[in-house]
Design a protein around this motif. Structure first.
Motif, short mmCIF file in Angstrom:
data_model
loop_
_atom_site.label_atom_id
_atom_site.label_comp_id
_atom_site.label_asym_id
_atom_site.label_seq_id
_atom_site.Cartn_x
_atom_site.Cartn_y
_atom_site.Cartn_z
N UNK A 187 0.87 -1.18 0.00
CA UNK A 187 0.00 0.00 0.00
C UNK A 187 0.91 1.23 0.00
N UNK A 188 1.28 1.74 -1.18
CA UNK A 188 2.32 2.78 -1.26
C UNK A 188 1.86 4.20 -0.95
N UNK A 189 0.56 4.41 -0.90
CA UNK A 189 0.06 5.78 -0.78
C UNK A 189 -0.24 6.20 0.64
N UNK A 190 -0.37 7.49 0.84
CA UNK A 190 -0.88 8.10 2.06
C UNK A 190 -1.16 9.56 1.75
N UNK A 191 -2.05 10.15 2.51
CA UNK A 191 -2.44 11.53 2.25
C UNK A 191 -1.26 12.48 2.42
N UNK A 192 -0.41 12.21 3.42
CA UNK A 192 0.67 13.13 3.76
C UNK A 192 1.97 12.74 3.06
N UNK A 193 2.57 13.67 2.35
CA UNK A 193 3.78 13.39 1.58
C UNK A 193 4.92 12.90 2.47
N UNK A 194 5.13 13.51 3.63
CA UNK A 194 6.28 13.15 4.45
C UNK A 194 6.10 11.83 5.19
N UNK A 195 4.92 11.22 5.07
CA UNK A 195 4.71 9.87 5.60
C UNK A 195 4.80 8.82 4.50
N UNK A 196 5.08 9.26 3.27
CA UNK A 196 5.05 8.36 2.12
C UNK A 196 6.47 7.96 1.71
N UNK A 197 6.75 6.66 1.74
CA UNK A 197 8.02 6.13 1.27
C UNK A 197 8.13 6.45 -0.23
N UNK A 198 9.24 7.00 -0.69
CA UNK A 198 9.35 7.42 -2.10
C UNK A 198 9.12 6.27 -3.08
N UNK A 199 8.47 6.60 -4.20
CA UNK A 199 8.16 5.58 -5.21
C UNK A 199 9.40 4.81 -5.66
N UNK A 200 10.51 5.53 -5.85
CA UNK A 200 11.72 4.87 -6.32
C UNK A 200 12.23 3.84 -5.31
N UNK A 201 12.03 4.12 -4.04
CA UNK A 201 12.49 3.16 -3.03
C UNK A 201 11.57 1.94 -2.98
N UNK A 202 10.28 2.13 -3.25
CA UNK A 202 9.40 0.96 -3.42
C UNK A 202 9.85 0.13 -4.62
N UNK A 203 10.21 0.82 -5.71
CA UNK A 203 10.71 0.12 -6.90
C UNK A 203 11.96 -0.67 -6.56
N UNK A 204 12.86 -0.09 -5.79
CA UNK A 204 14.09 -0.77 -5.40
C UNK A 204 13.80 -2.05 -4.61
N UNK A 205 12.81 -1.98 -3.73
CA UNK A 205 12.41 -3.18 -2.98
C UNK A 205 11.91 -4.25 -3.93
N UNK A 206 11.03 -3.86 -4.84
CA UNK A 206 10.48 -4.83 -5.79
C UNK A 206 11.56 -5.42 -6.68
N UNK A 207 12.51 -4.60 -7.10
CA UNK A 207 13.63 -5.12 -7.90
C UNK A 207 14.41 -6.18 -7.14
N UNK A 208 14.58 -5.95 -5.84
CA UNK A 208 15.31 -6.91 -5.01
C UNK A 208 14.53 -8.22 -4.81
N UNK A 209 13.23 -8.17 -5.10
CA UNK A 209 12.40 -9.36 -4.98
C UNK A 209 12.26 -10.10 -6.30
N UNK A 210 12.88 -9.57 -7.37
CA UNK A 210 12.85 -10.23 -8.67
C UNK A 210 13.44 -11.64 -8.55
#
Length: 346
Positions: A187-210
């Motif tokens: 669940x990558x979203x949240x109303x507040x920007x400073x509580x949101x893990x950056x999209x690129x870092x989510x991508x990095x996690x997913x890449x590591x799960x390849x």
């Protein structure tokens, strides 16, 4: 729990904050029904959170209040409706001036909120806002004037309908997902920007799960579709099922219930996952667990950056990093998160 019994027949709970706040208010309903099984409980909330409560057997009536768009006329209409009900008690975990005004004008024999609430002097019973405890425990302290002294974390009960379960069944059938299959929800979203893990870092996690034989479901509101789409389109991991913006709150809860693990920010999906007894990987940026909004499952794990002078920068998060570094999120190691996911899915 106290043995004190009071003659209470009608209760109104006011929680017009966000979805996660409503989740953490539900234990009040559960505890009231134990002490006062015949009492009628109504619940005032904003329209966007009402889906969470529509199946709750402890609530007689959901009262939707569009506080953002209805103005003074809407406030007057809500007060008029509430006064007609002649409640014995109005309880407001929400600490806003608007909630205080509604409670004060309700005509209820007793009105209850925290000493830290805006215009707290308008309430008849005031409870100390305790720090160092979970928000569920803090909210349950509001039941002390009713003779209920529950100090444990009580798991919120979410009531998922047959139709909502069937919706997830159909998705499983479409994607040929076995009932015993271990999969991950993000669940990558949240109303507040400073509580949101950056999209690129989510991508990095997913890449590591390849290469990991699992599927990743992406969930969130329609406002989160751009974030989820960016993750899907820019990740080397290809086994995504992107449901962002397509599920109701309770359908999302059912999907979370069936998952092995959820990766989420400090936001509503974290609290829903705890209710569903699903393990949580929680990412904290601008906020800190010490505020009381932390995951409490025995297998949950929090990822955060410690020892930053600028953290926490607010209780809710904000639209931008006040020091323009965003170190609280940028210093979190994606590999540590990916390793935790691999361990949980193995």
């Amino acid at each position: 729990m106290s043995d004190r019994q009071i003659d209470i027949k009608k209760i109104l709970i006011i929680q017009t904050a966000f979805l996660g706040d409503v989740v953490l208010t539900i234990p009040l309903i559960q505890e009231i029904k134990i002490k006062y099984p015949d009492a009628v409980i109504d619940f005032l909330c904003i329209p966007s959170t009402s889906d969470l409560l529509k199946n709750n057997p402890g609530i007689r009536e959901l009262i939707p209040y569009d506080k953002r768009n209805s103005g003074l006329r809407g406030l007057a209409d809500i007060v008029k409706k509430i006064r007609k009900e002649k409640y014995d008690v109005v309880i407001s975990p929400h600490r806003s001036f608007r909630s205080a005004a509604i409670s004060y004008l309700s005509g209820a024999a007793d009105t209850v909120s925290f000493d830290k609430s805006s215009f707290s002097f308008l309430y008849k019973s005031i409870v100390k806002y305790e720090t160092g405890i979970h928000e569920i425990q803090r909210n349950l302290r509001l039941l002390l004037p009713l003779g209920i002294d529950q100090q444990r974390i009580i798991k919120p009960e979410l009531n998922i309908s047959v139709q909502e379960k069937r919706k997830i069944d159909s998705i499983f059938y479409e994607h040929r997902i076995r009932e015993d299959e271990k999969f991950l929800v993000i669940a990558p979203g949240t109303i507040w920007f400073t509580k949101r893990f950056p999209e690129q870092k989510f991508i990095n996690i997913c890449n590591l799960l390849t290469g990991l034989e699992t599927r990743i479901f992406l969930i969130g509101s329609k406002d989160d579709k751009k974030i989820s789409g960016f993750i899907v389109n820019n990740s080397r991991f290809r086994n995504f099922i992107n449901l962002t913006g397509t599920l109701s709150v309770m359908e999302s809860a059912e999907l979370i219930r069936r998952s092995k693990l959820i990766i989420t920010n400090d936001s509503a999906p974290m609290h829903i996952a705890n209710s569903m007894k699903t393990d949580v990987c929680a990412i904290f940026g601008a906020t800190v667990p010490e505020f009381g909004f932390y995951p409490y499952g025995k297998n949950d794990k929090i990822f955060q950056t410690d020892n930053l002078k600028c953290r926490p920068c607010s209780i809710h998060g904000g639209a931008k990093c006040p020091v323009n570094t965003f170190e609280c999120m940028m210093k979190i190691d994606e590999k540590e998160i990916a390793d935790f996911v691999k361990m949980k899915l193995s």
